[in-house]
Write an enzyme that holds these catalytic residues in place. Sequence first.
Site, PDB file in Angstrom:
ATOM      1  N   GLY A  81       0.660  -1.080   0.283  1.00  0.00           N
ATOM      2  CA  GLY A  81      -0.101   0.539  -0.076  1.00  0.00           C
ATOM      3  C   GLY A  81       0.428   1.337   0.356  1.00  0.00           C
ATOM      4  CD  GLU A 125       0.011  -9.302   1.751  1.00  0.00           C
ATOM      5  OE1 GLU A 125      -0.426  -8.564   0.983  1.00  0.00           O
ATOM      6  OE2 GLU A 125       0.253 -10.008   2.178  1.00  0.00           O
ATOM      7  N   GLY A 146       3.879  -3.599  -3.397  1.00  0.00           N
ATOM      8  CA  GLY A 146       3.830  -3.884  -5.192  1.00  0.00           C
ATOM      9  C   GLY A 146       4.212  -2.597  -5.850  1.00  0.00           C
ATOM     10  NE  ARG A 147       0.271   2.505  -6.106  1.00  0.00           N
ATOM     11  CZ  ARG A 147      -0.835   2.107  -6.694  1.00  0.00           C
ATOM     12  NH1 ARG A 147      -0.283   2.644  -7.550  1.00  0.00           N
ATOM     13  NH2 ARG A 147      -2.159   1.361  -6.254  1.00  0.00           N
ATOM     14  NE  ARG A 186      -2.216   3.000 -11.879  1.00  0.00           N
ATOM     15  CZ  ARG A 186      -2.128   4.253 -10.298  1.00  0.00           C
ATOM     16  NH1 ARG A 186      -1.587   5.462 -11.444  1.00  0.00           N
ATOM     17  NH2 ARG A 186      -2.431   4.295 -10.021  1.00  0.00           N
ATOM     18  CE1 TYR A 237      -8.306   1.353 -10.385  1.00  0.00           C
ATOM     19  CE2 TYR A 237      -6.488   1.730 -11.733  1.00  0.00           C
ATOM     20  CZ  TYR A 237      -7.328   1.276 -11.007  1.00  0.00           C
ATOM     21  OH  TYR A 237      -7.187   0.259 -10.509  1.00  0.00           O
ATOM     22  CB  CYS A 258     -12.744   3.537 -31.216  1.00  0.00           C
ATOM     23  SG  CYS A 258     -11.588   3.444 -32.766  1.00  0.00           S
ATOM     24  CD  GLU A 259     -13.505   2.393 -24.653  1.00  0.00           C
ATOM     25  OE1 GLU A 259     -14.069   3.613 -23.120  1.00  0.00           O
ATOM     26  OE2 GLU A 259     -14.227   1.210 -24.704  1.00  0.00           O
ATOM     27  CE1 TYR A 312      -1.743  -3.761  -8.669  1.00  0.00           C
ATOM     28  CE2 TYR A 312       0.080  -1.611  -7.926  1.00  0.00           C
ATOM     29  CZ  TYR A 312      -0.834  -2.840  -7.773  1.00  0.00           C
ATOM     30  OH  TYR A 312      -0.381  -3.309  -6.284  1.00  0.00           O
TER      31      TYR A 312
HETATM   32  N1  LLP Z   1      -1.901  -7.329  -1.116  1.00  0.00           N
HETATM   33  C1  LLP Z   1      -2.426  -7.174  -1.298  1.00  0.00           C
HETATM   34  C2  LLP Z   1      -3.653  -7.910  -0.616  1.00  0.00           C
HETATM   35  C3  LLP Z   1      -3.268  -6.280  -2.286  1.00  0.00           C
HETATM   36  O1  LLP Z   1      -4.488  -6.477  -2.728  1.00  0.00           O
HETATM   37  C4  LLP Z   1      -2.731  -5.768  -2.943  1.00  0.00           C
HETATM   38  C5  LLP Z   1      -3.048  -4.175  -3.454  1.00  0.00           C
HETATM   39  C6  LLP Z   1      -1.053  -5.564  -2.772  1.00  0.00           C
HETATM   40  C7  LLP Z   1      -0.867  -6.619  -1.549  1.00  0.00           C
HETATM   41  C8  LLP Z   1      -0.226  -4.942  -3.223  1.00  0.00           C
HETATM   42  O2  LLP Z   1       0.036  -3.233  -3.082  1.00  0.00           O
HETATM   43  P1  LLP Z   1       0.780  -1.941  -3.328  1.00  0.00           P
HETATM   44  O3  LLP Z   1       1.800  -2.172  -2.698  1.00  0.00           O
HETATM   45  O4  LLP Z   1       1.319  -1.877  -4.940  1.00  0.00           O
HETATM   46  O5  LLP Z   1      -0.232  -0.860  -2.775  1.00  0.00           O
HETATM   47  N2  LLP Z   1      -4.894  -1.432 -10.649  1.00  0.00           N
HETATM   48  C9  LLP Z   1      -4.800  -0.750  -9.414  1.00  0.00           C
HETATM   49  C10 LLP Z   1      -3.758  -1.676  -7.611  1.00  0.00           C
HETATM   50  C11 LLP Z   1      -4.984  -1.896  -7.062  1.00  0.00           C
HETATM   51  C12 LLP Z   1      -3.908  -2.851  -5.803  1.00  0.00           C
HETATM   52  C13 LLP Z   1      -4.298  -3.985  -5.858  1.00  0.00           C
HETATM   53  N3  LLP Z   1      -4.307  -4.536  -4.234  1.00  0.00           N
HETATM   54  C14 LLP Z   1      -4.053   1.024  -9.125  1.00  0.00           C
HETATM   55  O6  LLP Z   1      -3.245   0.666 -10.499  1.00  0.00           O
HETATM   56  O7  LLP Z   1      -3.621   1.670  -8.403  1.00  0.00           O
END
Ligand code: LLP
Length: 418
Positions: free
Chosen positions: A242, A276, A278-279, A315, A319, A345-346, A373
Amino acid sequence: MSDFPQFEYRQNALYAEQVPLESIAKEFGTPCYVYSRNAITTTYNAFQQAFSDDDYLICYAVKANSNLAVLNLLAKLGSGFDIVSGGELQRVIKAGGDPKKTVFSGVGKLADEIRMALAADILCFNVESIAELQLLNQIAAAMNKMAPVSLRVNPDVDAKTHPYISTGLKENKFGIPIEEAEHIYRSTDIFPYIRFIGLDCHIGSQLTELDPFIQAGRKLVDLLHRLQSKKLRISHLDLGGGLGIRYSDEVIPSIQDYVSALRETLGPANLRLIIEPGRSLIGNAGLLLTKTAYIKHTPDRSFAIVDAAMNDLMRPSLYQAYHKILPVIKSEGDICNYQVVGPVCETGDYLGHDRKLVLKADDLLAVMSSGAYGMSMGSNYNTRPRAAEVMVDGETIHLIRARETIDQLIASETLLPM
Ligand code: LLP
């Protein structure tokens, strides 16, 4: 420090590490995702250093970018993984990741996926409902295995992020209400093939403040203490992902401050902390390289129509997300206010609104902060083959995913017999 230390201008040309982006476009074409190995490694190391000697595990959220080369690089750095499907588990295994460092999240794990994950001996299932616990118990019994479980609790905390990526409010589909969790943890007799080993939550993505993490962490620690007082042995706390990144002018807490806040919230508890991310690990380590196909001026607006579109980077359309768009070669000329749009085409197909650029047809642009993402949410909408992906390592460019061909794209479709 610049937001993109691995993507900088030298004179007027934008580089990825030691490689001019223009040469990547020449060799591999556009649209093309470009990642910096050094950026990923540096960010991973920053997480590691922030934890110093603690007992911790970084489980990279595969959904952010699931390219095998990215997973392989993170596995080599020692990372674990957070998966949300059987497909992601197969990717982790194929990329040399360790299932024993892998946690399985998601509200809708299917029976086949559960079987696959049990057979692979993953570290933990982050379970989101009683129905899932029942199915997991049943499958584990049939396989004569104990299933390691954390309950993903929903702490009802406002992550103050985009509603689509906020997950920790009680109206969201995620997790088990925190008030119900204690009761479930204590019903081990009903679930003889479940071993409760952890506590989990994830409150949302692209958080720009630490306070929601702290609030969620406190609620988890309270629950942990209640469970410990009932002699339940919990060996890890998983606080999800997150942490946000800077897309425009957001002020984002540093990785060090984020990890310190989590550690402080947790206190001296003698257990392992899992996160966890990601981003925050991969978002600013990647960009989307695209070429201007047409310039179009209407009485109202000026459009830069580029060869990347919402199918490549969803994205902005999904969003209203903002990504910086930089010229690959800075040039002199009249600055114009462009709507940077794709060929799909949108009307909702755009990469950036109101961008002040000096631009002509065939000019290259870099859509920044696209490492997370981006490709992983790509589609074939409008029968557009998916982009190529390259990883730059110093002066070397590795093609880590070839551009999809139209033949590949339609290969599994068939005509009707008559
Ligand atoms: N753990 C769980 C259970 C999750 O659902 C997610 C992301 C993460 C970890 C990783 O979160 P991060 O560190 O990346 O914030 N597609 C959207 C983001 C969707 C996130 C879904 N879950 C975007 O492009 O902003």
